[in-house]
Motif scaffolding. Structure first.
Motif, short mmCIF file in Angstrom:
data_model
loop_
_atom_site.label_atom_id
_atom_site.label_comp_id
_atom_site.label_asym_id
_atom_site.label_seq_id
_atom_site.Cartn_x
_atom_site.Cartn_y
_atom_site.Cartn_z
N UNK A 193 11.47 3.13 48.40
CA UNK A 193 10.77 2.25 47.46
C UNK A 193 10.55 2.93 46.13
N UNK A 194 10.21 4.26 46.22
CA UNK A 194 10.00 5.00 44.96
C UNK A 194 11.31 5.09 44.19
N UNK A 195 12.40 5.40 44.93
CA UNK A 195 13.70 5.50 44.26
C UNK A 195 14.10 4.16 43.64
N UNK A 196 13.89 3.10 44.41
CA UNK A 196 14.23 1.77 43.87
C UNK A 196 13.37 1.45 42.65
N UNK A 197 12.09 1.91 42.71
CA UNK A 197 11.22 1.64 41.56
C UNK A 197 11.69 2.38 40.33
N UNK A 198 12.10 3.65 40.54
CA UNK A 198 12.63 4.42 39.40
C UNK A 198 13.90 3.78 38.84
N UNK A 199 14.79 3.37 39.77
CA UNK A 199 16.04 2.73 39.30
C UNK A 199 15.74 1.43 38.56
N UNK A 200 14.77 0.69 39.10
CA UNK A 200 14.42 -0.59 38.44
C UNK A 200 13.84 -0.33 37.07
N UNK A 201 13.00 0.72 36.96
CA UNK A 201 12.43 1.03 35.64
C UNK A 201 13.51 1.41 34.65
N UNK A 202 14.47 2.23 35.15
CA UNK A 202 15.57 2.63 34.26
C UNK A 202 16.38 1.40 33.82
N UNK A 203 16.64 0.53 34.80
CA UNK A 203 17.39 -0.69 34.43
C UNK A 203 16.59 -1.55 33.48
N UNK A 204 15.29 -1.61 33.63
CA UNK A 204 14.48 -2.41 32.72
C UNK A 204 14.50 -1.84 31.32
N UNK A 205 14.44 -0.47 31.23
CA UNK A 205 14.51 0.14 29.88
C UNK A 205 15.85 -0.15 29.23
N UNK A 206 16.92 -0.05 30.05
CA UNK A 206 18.25 -0.35 29.49
C UNK A 206 18.34 -1.83 29.09
N UNK A 207 17.80 -2.68 29.95
CA UNK A 207 17.86 -4.12 29.64
C UNK A 207 17.05 -4.43 28.40
N UNK A 208 15.92 -3.69 28.24
CA UNK A 208 15.09 -3.92 27.06
C UNK A 208 15.86 -3.57 25.79
N UNK A 209 16.60 -2.43 25.85
CA UNK A 209 17.40 -2.05 24.70
C UNK A 209 18.46 -3.10 24.41
N UNK A 210 19.09 -3.56 25.49
CA UNK A 210 20.11 -4.59 25.29
C UNK A 210 19.51 -5.87 24.72
N UNK A 211 18.32 -6.22 25.20
CA UNK A 211 17.68 -7.43 24.68
C UNK A 211 17.35 -7.29 23.20
N UNK A 212 16.84 -6.08 22.82
CA UNK A 212 16.55 -5.85 21.39
C UNK A 212 17.81 -5.97 20.56
N UNK A 213 18.90 -5.35 21.09
CA UNK A 213 20.17 -5.44 20.36
C UNK A 213 20.65 -6.90 20.27
N UNK A 214 20.53 -7.60 21.41
CA UNK A 214 20.97 -9.01 21.41
C UNK A 214 20.11 -9.84 20.48
N UNK A 215 18.82 -9.50 20.41
CA UNK A 215 17.94 -10.24 19.52
C UNK A 215 18.37 -10.08 18.07
N UNK A 216 18.72 -8.80 17.72
CA UNK A 216 19.19 -8.59 16.35
C UNK A 216 20.48 -9.36 16.09
#
Length: 1012
Positions: free
Chosen positions: A323-346
């Protein structure tokens, strides 16, 4: 206005609809007014009007799947919904509601309704299926769905559920077995969401408190969560069946051991799901209730329990670590998705700015297109107007015009060109060299080529196939860009001008040689210049007009001869147009005597076409015109005489012929002979006077009929007239009233002619009075001085008055009522010569009396007043005897006699009885049909001019009756033209006889009928 027409048809059908061309057969379905307004006839087809065609947009659309049009005012969808299933009908109706504006109207077919969608539409006219859109708070936006082929109409028409099949019973049996013997379980997807519950799973799963959920892990009971999750994940990774056993689960205040089995379920072309089955452990011998003290455990059982606890603790640690590993992976994916969303927003912001810019450019382009469209619309309007002007010009001109292109192909031609140059509508687009116009102009193609090359018009005289002369002009065809793209051929008819000029040239060349002959001519030969000043005046003109040559030359011709201005202007216009003219002129001699001359004018032109001189040849036709008018008057009087003669002779001849037959068959029967003799005395008396008049026909034409005057009692004259007209009056059910003075009044006159006066007046009243009307005849003595114009010593006058309650006489007709051949519309629409009242006036005036007509107007009856001088009393008697041979017939027949003349009908019936036949009488068409139905005659003798129904209609109806279909039908009438005979044959008559009919001819025709 904009009209959208959509269909599922292919492109070919849509192209045909866009053409707007219909066959001539639409004339039976479209009113003439709409044809003139919305269609144009072109080469045997109708084309829709351009303005209406421009308002229509044709497109291919599927109303069940394609996006609809919006903001529509009217939607007409007839006979479409009946072919759709109920679900599709609901979807289409929501689409229509979305497409319509408010207010909007929906028109359906006769077999269609909006069904249960009364919340969307309101019925305005249920009979015509017209509905109005209802406003709603939420607008139902149609969701297009992919097509799934043709929707069967059987589903919409099926009212009963289908009968159960054997396979359905097998499925039901399988379901019962699985529910009773299969272990409980659930079907879940990759996200642990339950797709299906199978069996009783309450001991293993229970819904959690809060919002409803189908999550498998959220519903797992205590002790089952960890093992259940791990088993599903392992099955997902391995793709193999995974089994976990000995899981202690708390359920309903007790703990029991459960085995869990996870089976992957896969389907071709779809995702995976997992069947989770729950089994109770086979080695679980007892169940421990929760809260009950457990018995003391043995050391072995304690060691086993410690091992199990350690395993559970290890599994829990692994689960927490994952669960901890999945949580870390999910957080990493969320940070990456956030960057992509910011880029897509621009990028989206940039794209939005670009779209705004593109929108502004599109709006600008749209405005430009709108401006261009308006310019094109104005240009199209101008082009249509120019095209209409050109079409009307070409169709209304009487000049042959042909337009050809640079390749010598025919573009247009007028109707006169079609006749002159033998062109056909199919020749449009064909080369001029392929057409048969070389007989008019052999080198026409070369001429057109030269005109196009040199850009110079060409002119030349040519002759057509009929020998008529035309002035052919060939002009270059210039476009708006000043380009030469063909030629225009114009033919001007100069045949009359050419012939006149030719005749004038020949006349001018012979004038010198014919001068003496012209001088000696009895016709007036006059030459005048362009200003109508006399240049030459021959001897014939001197004799005709009285002016000498010296007096006439130098004077203006029309003023000298005092010519009628209108005729003179018309003659000169004709002369200017054609070069020659002919007509009659009213002029005057020197002494003022008016004369009529036949004038022939020939125009002489100079080389430049101006008028130089006019040659006039005039002949005095004054005496000729007087003779022509005299002949016309004589011919008119002859026609009047013949009309009067036919009017008097037609009816008496029938009774006379019948009376002769009666006397021939009667033998020594005194009653029959007396009846025939009285009939002959009445009818032959009138014919005798007419035959005497024929001895001197010229005096009859001049209305100088000799009257056989005698002193006759007025009562007898009235009785004869009433006896003659009684059948006609009674046949029309008129009420006749007679008022005569008690004293005997005598008139010195022709009794036959006096009776004829009253007969004509009574017949006139009967004809113009409707059925059941009133007719009155009265007489009274008038004092001599009451007339005011009686000669001294006159014994006084008698006043005869004939009045009726008929249709009356209009104010316009009343002054001409005594003119020959003048009559109004009769009640029964039976024709006449219109000479009866004219004869009345002539005969009354010849007896020294007067006749007047009066009427209150249409529908108020009429009255005729006859005033005659009285005479001293006298008494004359006449007797006549006739003998004839007896006619015999071979077979006794049933004969129906139909005639509105009672004398003729009764005498003919009596003659037929003497021949041995059984007879019945009828005096109108309707009575004839009734008598024929009861009597069933073998032979029917039918007059044509019958009241109510004419003889033609009677014959047609008799032929329609089965029992009378083979009866012998004989038309006996005074109408004997070939058209009358043909009409009788068409109506069903076997014979057409002209009155009077000889008894022997009648007997022969009756004997030819089939035997009874």
């Amino acid at each position: 206005m904009q009209i959208f027409a959509t269909d599922l048809s292919d492109q070919t059908a849509l192209d045909k609809a866009r053409a707007g061309v219909y066959p001539e057969s639409i004339e039976a379905e479209v009113s003439p007014a709409r044809l003139r307004r919305f269609f144009k006839l072109e080469d045997h087809v109708y084309r829709i009007d351009r303005s209406l065609r421009d308002a229509c947009v044709f497109a291919r659309q599927n109303v069940t799947t394609d996006p609809p049009f919006s903001h529509l005012d009217i939607v007409s969808c007839r006979n479409v919904l009946i072919y759709l299933a109920t679900a599709l009908q609901k979807r289409v109706l929501r689409t229509f509601h979305y497409a319509l504006d408010t207010p909007g109207f929906l028109i359906l077919g006769a077999a269609e309704t909006v069904g249960e969608h009364t919340d969307l539409f309101e019925a305005l006219d249920r009979g015509h299926r017209i509905y109005a859109k209802k406003p709603v708070t939420v607008r139902h936006h149609p969701v297009p769905v992919p097509e799934r082929g043709h929707v069967s109409t059987a589903a919409t028409r099926r009212t009963m559920p289908p009968a159960p099949q054997a396979r359905d019973f097998q499925k039901e049996a399988d379901r019962i077995l699985l529910g009773r013997y299969a272990p409980p379980g659930v079907l879940v997807d990759d996200n642990f969401e339950i797709l299906q519950f199978r069996g009783r799973i309450g001991a293993y799963l229970e819904p959690p408190a809060g919002e409803p959920t189908h999550g498998l892990l959220k519903m797992a009971r205590e002790g089952l969560f960890l093992e259940l999750r791990n088993a599903v994940i392992e099955a997902r990774k391995s793709g193999q069946t995974v089994r976990r056993g000995g899981i202690r689960v708390r359920s309903n205040d007790e703990i029991k051991e459960v085995d869990v089995e996870v089976i992957p379920v896969r389907q071709q072309g779809a995702g995976s799901c997992y069947l989770v089955l729950f089994h109770e452990s086979a080695d679980a011998t007892d169940r421990l209730p929760v809260g009950v003290p457990a018995r003391e455990t043995t050391p072995a059982e304690g060691a086993s329990e410690q091992v199990q606890l350690r395993q559970e603790l290890s599994a829990t640690r692994e689960y927490l670590q994952s669960m901890i590993e999945q949580q870390d992976a999910a957080n990493e994916e969320l940070r990456s998705a956030n960057q992509e969303i910011l880029s897509s927003n621009e990028e989206l912001q940039s794209t939005n700015e670009e779209l705004e810019t593109a929108k502004e450019e599109l709006q600008s382009a749209n405005e430009e297109l709108t401006t261009v469209n308006e310019q094109l619309q104005r240009r199209n309007t101008q082009v249509d107007l120019a095209n209409n002007d050109l079409t009307n010009l070409l169709s209304s001109t009487s000049i042959p015009v042909v337009m050809v292109g640079g390749d010598l192909r025919v573009r247009r031609f007028t109707e006169p060109a079609r006749r002159t140059m033998n062109l056909l509508p199919g020749d449009l687009g064909r080369p001029l060299t392929d057409l048969n116009v070389a007989t008019i102009v052999p080198d026409l193609d070369q001429i057109i080529s030269d005109v196009i090359d040199r850009v110079q018009p060409y002119e030349r005289e040519v002759r057509d196939r009929d020998g008529r002369w035309h002035m052919m002009r060939v002009h270059p065809y210039r476009t708006a860009e000043n380009k030469i793209e063909g030629a225009v051929i114009v033919l001007v008819d100069v045949d009359m001008f050419h012939r006149s000029q030719e005749a004038l040239r020949q006349t001018t060349s012979k004038l010198a040689l014919q001068g003496q002959l012209i001088e000696l001519s009895q016709d007036a030969v006059i030459v005048r210049d362009a200003k109508n000043v006399v240049l030459s005046w021959n001897k014939g003109a001197e004799d005709m007009y009285g002016w000498t040559s010296g007096e006439a030359i130098g004077k203006t011709l029309d003023q000298l001869l005092r010519t009628d201005t209108a005729a003179w202007v018309a003659l000169n216009e004709q002369l200017d147009q054609r070069g020659a003219a002919e007509g009659e002129l009213r002029q005057a001699r020197k002494d003022g005597t008016p004369i009529i001359v036949q004038s022939r004018e020939v125009l002489v032109r100079a080389d430049n076409g101006t008028r130089t001189a006019v040659l006039s040849i005039k002949r005095n036709v004054t005496e000729l015109r007087r003779m022509v008018e005299a002949l016309k008057d004589a011919d008119r009087r002859k026609d009047e005489f013949l009309a009067m003669l036919a009017h008097e002779l037609r009816n008496p001849l029938g009774p006379i012929r019948n009376a002769v037959g009666i006397m021939a068959l009667a033998g020594d029967d005194p009653t029959s002979v007396s009846l025939a003799r009285e009939m002959l005395e009445r009818q032959v008396g009138q014919l005798g006077r007419i035959i005497d008049d024929l001895v001197d026909i010229s005096r009859i034409v001049e209305r100088k009929i000799t009257l056989k005057k005698e002193t006759v009692e007025l009562h007898k004259v009235v009785e004869v007239a009433l006896e003659t007209c009684r059948s006609q009056i009674e046949g029309r059910e008129h009420r006749l009233s007679v008022s005569l003075p008690a004293e005997a009044l005598y008139i010195h006159g022709d009794p036959v002619r006096l009776s004829q006066v009253l007969i004509n007046l009574l017949n006139n009243s009967a004809r113009y009075t409707g059925r059941g009307g009133e007719i009155a005849i009265s007489a009274k003595r008038v004092a001599a001085d009451s007339r005011g114009q009686a000669e001294a010593g006159s014994p006084g006058d008698v006043l005869l008055r004939v009045s009726d309650s008929g249709i009356g006489i209009s104010t316009e007709l009343l002054p001409h009522v005594f003119d020959a051949f003048t009559q109004g519309d009769t009640v029964d629409h039976r024709g006449g010569l219109g000479v009866g009242l004219s004869i009345v006036q002539s005969l009354v005036e010849m007896h020294g009396g007067t006749v007047q007509a009066s009427s209150g107007g249409p529908g108020r009856g009429s009255e005729f007043l006859v005033r005659l001088p009285l005479a001293e009393s006298s008494h004359d008697t006449k007797e006549a005897e006739q003998r004839g041979r007896q006619l015999e017939t071979a077979t006794r027949r049933r004969v129906l006699v139909v005639d509105d003349n009672s004398d003729h009908a009764e005498s003919l019936a009596f003659l037929l009885k003497l021949m041995g036949h059984e007879t019945r009488l009828a005096h109108d068409g309707e009575a004839a049909l009734q008598v024929a139905a009861e009597f069933e005659p073998n032979v029917a003798l039918i007059d044509i001019g019958l009241p109510r129904l004419n003889g033609y209609e009677v014959a047609r109806r008799l032929r329609e009756q089965p029992r009378l279909r083979h009866a012998l039908l004989v038309a006996q009438t005074g109408w004997g033209q070939e058209s009358d005979r043909a009409r009788s044959h068409e109506a069903g008559f076997d014979h057409h006889l002209i009155k009077p009919v000889a008894p022997e001819v009648l007997a022969e025709i009756i004997d030819s009928a089939d035997r009874t």
